[in-house]
Write a protein that holds these residues in place. Structure first.
Motif, PDB file in Angstrom:
ATOM      1  N   ARG A  59       0.833  -1.220   0.000  1.00 56.26           N
ATOM      2  CA  ARG A  59       0.000   0.000   0.000  1.00 56.26           C
ATOM      3  C   ARG A  59       0.859   1.258   0.000  1.00 56.26           C
ATOM      4  NH1 ARG A  59      -1.828   2.421   4.434  1.00 56.26           N
ATOM      5  NH2 ARG A  59      -1.659   0.539   5.686  1.00 56.26           N
ATOM      6  N   THR A  60       1.906   1.278   0.818  1.00 63.23           N
ATOM      7  CA  THR A  60       2.697   2.500   0.988  1.00 63.23           C
ATOM      8  C   THR A  60       3.986   2.529   0.182  1.00 63.23           C
ATOM      9  OG1 THR A  60       3.961   1.635   2.858  1.00 63.23           O
ATOM     10  CG2 THR A  60       1.835   2.741   3.345  1.00 63.23           C
ATOM     11  N   ARG A  61       4.494   1.362  -0.183  1.00 66.66           N
ATOM     12  CA  ARG A  61       5.805   1.221  -0.839  1.00 66.66           C
ATOM     13  C   ARG A  61       6.934   1.738   0.049  1.00 66.66           C
ATOM     14  NH1 ARG A  61       4.687  -2.434  -4.516  1.00 66.66           N
ATOM     15  NH2 ARG A  61       3.236  -1.762  -6.090  1.00 66.66           N
ATOM     16  N   ASP A  62       6.684   1.875   1.332  1.00 67.89           N
ATOM     17  CA  ASP A  62       7.672   2.372   2.278  1.00 67.89           C
ATOM     18  C   ASP A  62       8.406   1.199   2.932  1.00 67.89           C
ATOM     19  OD1 ASP A  62       9.182   3.736   4.130  1.00 67.89           O
ATOM     20  OD2 ASP A  62       7.493   4.215   5.443  1.00 67.89           O
ATOM     21  N   THR A  63       9.676   1.064   2.599  1.00 67.06           N
ATOM     22  CA  THR A  63      10.490  -0.002   3.191  1.00 67.06           C
ATOM     23  C   THR A  63      11.744   0.567   3.855  1.00 67.06           C
ATOM     24  OG1 THR A  63      11.674  -0.375   1.119  1.00 67.06           O
ATOM     25  CG2 THR A  63       9.712  -1.735   1.526  1.00 67.06           C
ATOM     26  N   ARG A  64      11.747   1.867   4.126  1.00 64.80           N
ATOM     27  CA  ARG A  64      12.941   2.486   4.706  1.00 64.80           C
ATOM     28  C   ARG A  64      13.344   1.855   6.030  1.00 64.80           C
ATOM     29  NH1 ARG A  64      10.830   8.325   4.841  1.00 64.80           N
ATOM     30  NH2 ARG A  64       8.949   7.102   4.987  1.00 64.80           N
ATOM     31  N   SER A  65      12.378   1.443   6.825  1.00 69.57           N
ATOM     32  CA  SER A  65      12.700   0.893   8.141  1.00 69.57           C
ATOM     33  C   SER A  65      12.874  -0.630   8.118  1.00 69.57           C
ATOM     34  CB  SER A  65      11.618   1.276   9.147  1.00 69.57           C
ATOM     35  OG  SER A  65      10.383   0.716   8.760  1.00 69.57           O
ATOM     36  N   ILE A  66      12.872  -1.213   6.945  1.00 69.43           N
ATOM     37  CA  ILE A  66      13.020  -2.666   6.813  1.00 69.43           C
ATOM     38  C   ILE A  66      14.465  -2.985   6.448  1.00 69.43           C
ATOM     39  CG2 ILE A  66      12.375  -4.645   5.389  1.00 69.43           C
ATOM     40  CD1 ILE A  66       9.576  -3.490   5.235  1.00 69.43           C
ATOM     41  N   SER A  67      15.030  -3.957   7.130  1.00 71.09           N
ATOM     42  CA  SER A  67      16.411  -4.356   6.905  1.00 71.09           C
ATOM     43  C   SER A  67      16.520  -5.249   5.663  1.00 71.09           C
ATOM     44  CB  SER A  67      16.925  -5.117   8.126  1.00 71.09           C
ATOM     45  OG  SER A  67      18.141  -5.751   7.832  1.00 71.09           O
ATOM     46  N   LEU A  68      17.332  -4.814   4.709  1.00 71.62           N
ATOM     47  CA  LEU A  68      17.559  -5.601   3.499  1.00 71.62           C
ATOM     48  C   LEU A  68      18.223  -6.932   3.835  1.00 71.62           C
ATOM     49  CD1 LEU A  68      17.627  -5.980   0.428  1.00 71.62           C
ATOM     50  CD2 LEU A  68      19.768  -4.671   0.408  1.00 71.62           C
ATOM     51  N   SER A  69      19.248  -6.899   4.669  1.00 76.90           N
ATOM     52  CA  SER A  69      19.943  -8.145   4.991  1.00 76.90           C
ATOM     53  C   SER A  69      19.024  -9.123   5.725  1.00 76.90           C
ATOM     54  CB  SER A  69      21.212  -7.876   5.800  1.00 76.90           C
ATOM     55  OG  SER A  69      20.909  -7.200   6.996  1.00 76.90           O
ATOM     56  N   MET A  70      18.154  -8.616   6.577  1.00 82.63           N
ATOM     57  CA  MET A  70      17.230  -9.495   7.289  1.00 82.63           C
ATOM     58  C   MET A  70      16.294 -10.194   6.315  1.00 82.63           C
ATOM     59  SD  MET A  70      13.848  -9.526   8.375  1.00 82.63           S
ATOM     60  CE  MET A  70      12.872 -10.320   9.607  1.00 82.63           C
ATOM     61  N   TYR A  71      15.747  -9.459   5.348  1.00 85.78           N
ATOM     62  CA  TYR A  71      14.825 -10.083   4.397  1.00 85.78           C
ATOM     63  C   TYR A  71      15.542 -11.000   3.411  1.00 85.78           C
ATOM     64  CZ  TYR A  71      10.375  -8.560   6.032  1.00 85.78           C
ATOM     65  OH  TYR A  71       9.246  -8.432   6.795  1.00 85.78           O
ATOM     66  N   LEU A  72      16.791 -10.693   3.060  1.00 85.23           N
ATOM     67  CA  LEU A  72      17.562 -11.624   2.232  1.00 85.23           C
ATOM     68  C   LEU A  72      17.758 -12.946   2.974  1.00 85.23           C
ATOM     69  CD1 LEU A  72      20.319  -9.275   0.760  1.00 85.23           C
ATOM     70  CD2 LEU A  72      18.614 -10.573  -0.549  1.00 85.23           C
ATOM     71  N   MET A  73      18.121 -12.861   4.251  1.00 85.76           N
ATOM     72  CA  MET A  73      18.313 -14.070   5.052  1.00 85.76           C
ATOM     73  C   MET A  73      16.999 -14.803   5.270  1.00 85.76           C
ATOM     74  SD  MET A  73      21.111 -12.599   7.764  1.00 85.76           S
ATOM     75  CE  MET A  73      21.149 -14.075   8.763  1.00 85.76           C
ATOM     76  N   LEU A  74      15.915 -14.061   5.479  1.00 83.84           N
ATOM     77  CA  LEU A  74      14.613 -14.673   5.707  1.00 83.84           C
ATOM     78  C   LEU A  74      14.144 -15.454   4.477  1.00 83.84           C
ATOM     79  CD1 LEU A  74      12.167 -15.039   7.577  1.00 83.84           C
ATOM     80  CD2 LEU A  74      11.252 -12.926   6.625  1.00 83.84           C
ATOM     81  N   VAL A  75      14.267 -14.865   3.305  1.00 89.36           N
ATOM     82  CA  VAL A  75      13.858 -15.550   2.079  1.00 89.36           C
ATOM     83  C   VAL A  75      14.709 -16.810   1.865  1.00 89.36           C
ATOM     84  CG1 VAL A  75      13.758 -15.361  -0.448  1.00 89.36           C
ATOM     85  CG2 VAL A  75      12.840 -13.526   0.972  1.00 89.36           C
ATOM     86  N   CYS A  76      16.006 -16.691   2.074  1.00 90.25           N
ATOM     87  CA  CYS A  76      16.880 -17.877   1.941  1.00 90.25           C
ATOM     88  C   CYS A  76      16.537 -18.927   2.992  1.00 90.25           C
ATOM     89  CB  CYS A  76      18.345 -17.471   2.057  1.00 90.25           C
ATOM     90  SG  CYS A  76      18.932 -16.499   0.661  1.00 90.25           S
ATOM     91  N   GLY A  77      16.279 -18.490   4.208  1.00 92.85           N
ATOM     92  CA  GLY A  77      15.937 -19.424   5.279  1.00 92.85           C
ATOM     93  C   GLY A  77      14.621 -20.138   5.049  1.00 92.85           C
ATOM     94  N   THR A  78      13.593 -19.394   4.623  1.00 93.92           N
ATOM     95  CA  THR A  78      12.308 -20.044   4.361  1.00 93.92           C
ATOM     96  C   THR A  78      12.402 -20.956   3.147  1.00 93.92           C
ATOM     97  OG1 THR A  78      11.495 -18.073   3.200  1.00 93.92           O
ATOM     98  CG2 THR A  78      10.830 -18.334   5.498  1.00 93.92           C
ATOM     99  N   GLY A  79      13.237 -20.600   2.192  1.00 92.24           N
ATOM    100  CA  GLY A  79      13.461 -21.489   1.051  1.00 92.24           C
ATOM    101  C   GLY A  79      14.107 -22.792   1.488  1.00 92.24           C
ATOM    102  N   THR A  80      15.038 -22.693   2.416  1.00 95.15           N
ATOM    103  CA  THR A  80      15.692 -23.888   2.939  1.00 95.15           C
ATOM    104  C   THR A  80      14.710 -24.740   3.743  1.00 95.15           C
ATOM    105  OG1 THR A  80      17.774 -22.659   3.019  1.00 95.15           O
ATOM    106  CG2 THR A  80      17.669 -24.705   4.275  1.00 95.15           C
ATOM    107  N   TRP A  81      13.880 -24.095   4.575  1.00 92.92           N
ATOM    108  CA  TRP A  81      12.841 -24.831   5.310  1.00 92.92           C
ATOM    109  C   TRP A  81      11.857 -25.496   4.351  1.00 92.92           C
ATOM    110  CZ3 TRP A  81      12.761 -26.728   9.910  1.00 92.92           C
ATOM    111  CH2 TRP A  81      13.442 -26.113  10.954  1.00 92.92           C
ATOM    112  N   LEU A  82      11.550 -24.819   3.259  1.00 97.58           N
ATOM    113  CA  LEU A  82      10.656 -25.397   2.250  1.00 97.58           C
ATOM    114  C   LEU A  82      11.261 -26.673   1.675  1.00 97.58           C
ATOM    115  CD1 LEU A  82       8.195 -25.376   0.371  1.00 97.58           C
ATOM    116  CD2 LEU A  82       9.429 -23.741  -1.068  1.00 97.58           C
ATOM    117  N   LEU A  83      12.542 -26.617   1.325  1.00 95.40           N
ATOM    118  CA  LEU A  83      13.220 -27.815   0.816  1.00 95.40           C
ATOM    119  C   LEU A  83      13.241 -28.928   1.855  1.00 95.40           C
ATOM    120  CD1 LEU A  83      16.234 -26.184  -1.067  1.00 95.40           C
ATOM    121  CD2 LEU A  83      14.177 -27.227  -2.066  1.00 95.40           C
ATOM    122  N   TYR A  84      13.466 -28.563   3.102  1.00 93.83           N
ATOM    123  CA  TYR A  84      13.450 -29.541   4.181  1.00 93.83           C
ATOM    124  C   TYR A  84      12.071 -30.181   4.301  1.00 93.83           C
ATOM    125  CZ  TYR A  84      13.329 -31.396   8.938  1.00 93.83           C
ATOM    126  OH  TYR A  84      13.154 -32.202  10.034  1.00 93.83           O
ATOM    127  N   GLY A  85      11.027 -29.361   4.304  1.00 94.24           N
ATOM    128  CA  GLY A  85       9.666 -29.882   4.396  1.00 94.24           C
ATOM    129  C   GLY A  85       9.335 -30.821   3.246  1.00 94.24           C
TER     130      GLY A  85
END
Length: 93
Positions: A27-53
């Motif tokens: 809605r806002t396109r505001d991501t200034r307060s969101i950590s890029l490195s955190m979301y990179l790690m989160l996407v990689c981590g959930t992808g790994t959990w997906l493969l595990y599942g």
């Protein structure tokens, strides 16, 4: 409640927790307060959990992580666009 039901409940709660942030970000396109490195790690981590599942045929793990990965990827893409736009604007004369 058996363990499979517990798994589905956990999947619903943890995956659902992403929805408000995804809706706000879209809605806002505001991501200034969101950590890029955190979301990179989160996407990689959930992808790994997906493969595990998938490897252990655990449907609650697969569903939760597929949906979490999708929603966190949306936020990551919006964040990456902001980073590129900001860097481009700073380098312009």
């Amino acid at each position: 409640m058996d363990t499979t039901q517990l798994g589905y409940l956990a999947a619903l709660l943890t995956t659902g927790s992403f929805l408000p942030q995804v809706l706000y970000t879209l809605r806002t396109r505001d991501t200034r307060s969101i950590s890029l490195s955190m979301y990179l790690m989160l996407v990689c981590g959930t992808g790994t959990w997906l493969l595990y599942g998938l490897s252990i045929s655990a449907l609650p793990v697969v569903l939760a992580n597929a949906l979490s990965m999708l929603m966190s990827s949306v936020i990551l893409i919006v964040k990456l666009r902001e980073v590129v736009r900001t860097r481009t604007a700073k380098s312009a004369p």
